[in-house]
Design a protein around this motif. Structure first.
Motif, mmCIF file in Angstrom:
data_model
loop_
_atom_site.group_PDB
_atom_site.id
_atom_site.type_symbol
_atom_site.label_atom_id
_atom_site.label_comp_id
_atom_site.label_asym_id
_atom_site.label_seq_id
_atom_site.Cartn_x
_atom_site.Cartn_y
_atom_site.Cartn_z
ATOM 1 N N THR A 101 -11.324 3.119 -0.745
ATOM 2 C CA THR A 101 -11.479 2.602 -2.144
ATOM 3 C C THR A 101 -11.462 0.994 -1.949
ATOM 4 O O THR A 101 -12.063 0.088 -2.785
ATOM 5 C CB THR A 101 -10.110 2.863 -2.838
ATOM 6 N N CYS A 102 -10.792 0.492 -0.725
ATOM 7 C CA CYS A 102 -10.528 -0.828 -0.634
ATOM 8 C C CYS A 102 -11.921 -1.339 0.017
ATOM 9 O O CYS A 102 -12.092 -2.561 0.493
ATOM 10 C CB CYS A 102 -9.312 -1.159 0.171
ATOM 11 N N CYS B 154 0.806 -1.239 -0.145
ATOM 12 C CA CYS B 154 -0.064 -0.189 -0.100
ATOM 13 C C CYS B 154 0.821 1.169 0.096
ATOM 14 O O CYS B 154 0.284 2.410 -0.096
ATOM 15 C CB CYS B 154 -1.051 0.135 1.029
ATOM 16 N N LYS C 278 -7.369 -5.310 4.389
ATOM 17 C CA LYS C 278 -8.641 -5.830 5.033
ATOM 18 C C LYS C 278 -7.940 -6.850 6.214
ATOM 19 O O LYS C 278 -8.640 -6.909 7.191
ATOM 20 C CB LYS C 278 -9.297 -6.731 4.209
ATOM 21 N N SER D 93 -3.577 -1.234 -4.906
ATOM 22 C CA SER D 93 -3.582 -2.511 -5.652
ATOM 23 C C SER D 93 -4.587 -3.408 -5.032
ATOM 24 O O SER D 93 -4.939 -3.316 -4.026
ATOM 25 C CB SER D 93 -2.374 -3.123 -5.886
ATOM 26 N N THR D 94 -4.787 -4.573 -5.835
ATOM 27 C CA THR D 94 -5.671 -5.748 -5.188
ATOM 28 C C THR D 94 -4.788 -6.207 -3.907
ATOM 29 O O THR D 94 -5.469 -6.600 -2.852
ATOM 30 C CB THR D 94 -5.952 -6.666 -5.986
ATOM 31 N N SER D 95 -3.669 -6.463 -4.113
ATOM 32 C CA SER D 95 -2.921 -6.862 -3.144
ATOM 33 C C SER D 95 -2.804 -5.917 -1.789
ATOM 34 O O SER D 95 -2.914 -6.323 -0.639
ATOM 35 C CB SER D 95 -1.380 -7.045 -3.366
ATOM 36 N N CYS D 96 -2.753 -4.527 -2.051
ATOM 37 C CA CYS D 96 -2.717 -3.628 -0.933
ATOM 38 C C CYS D 96 -4.320 -3.690 -0.211
ATOM 39 O O CYS D 96 -4.381 -3.853 1.278
ATOM 40 C CB CYS D 96 -2.748 -2.387 -1.455
ATOM 41 N N CYS D 97 -5.399 -3.931 -0.948
ATOM 42 C CA CYS D 97 -6.660 -3.829 -0.491
ATOM 43 C C CYS D 97 -6.911 -5.236 0.496
ATOM 44 O O CYS D 97 -7.336 -5.087 1.540
ATOM 45 C CB CYS D 97 -7.790 -3.958 -1.392
ATOM 46 N N SER D 98 -6.486 -6.285 0.147
ATOM 47 C CA SER D 98 -6.428 -7.421 0.901
ATOM 48 C C SER D 98 -5.724 -7.443 2.117
ATOM 49 O O SER D 98 -6.115 -8.158 2.852
ATOM 50 C CB SER D 98 -5.674 -8.735 -0.047
#
Length: 96
Positions: free
Chosen positions: A88-89, A39, A58, A50-55
């Motif tokens: 955003t996430c 992130c 969470k 990124s999707t990795s950041c959001c994952s």
């Protein structure tokens, strides 16, 4: 009969205390701010997370208040970009 009930109550109370402390210890072990490294660019610029950041965000959601209270980490989490990334996430920004 009353003595047996008292002993049973003490055993149950002890079990609750032990379980609670184990849960807190387990949660504390999962808090690792380095897991939020994916992130970093989104937190320090206007780039989207990124999707990795959001994952990872969470996963680390229960830890965010601790990160906000940490002077070394606060600048990354408690700023407009941190709030934007959380939004955003789909991670609610914590009220600490």
């Amino acid at each position: 009969m009353m003595r047996v009930s008292f002993v049973a109550l003490c055993v149950v109370a002890l079990a609750v205390v032990i379980y609670s402390s184990e849960t807190r210890t387990a949660e504390a072990k999962t808090c690792n701010p380095t897991k939020l490294l994916p992130c970093m660019s989104a937190l320090t610029s206007s780039s989207p997370p990124s999707t990795s950041c959001c994952s990872r965000l969470k996963e680390q959601q229960p830890c965010l208040c601790g990160y906000i209270k940490n002077p070394a980490l606060k600048q990354y989490v408690d700023n407009p970009n941190g709030k934007r990334v959380a939004s955003t996430c789909g991670v609610p920004y914590p009220k600490c």
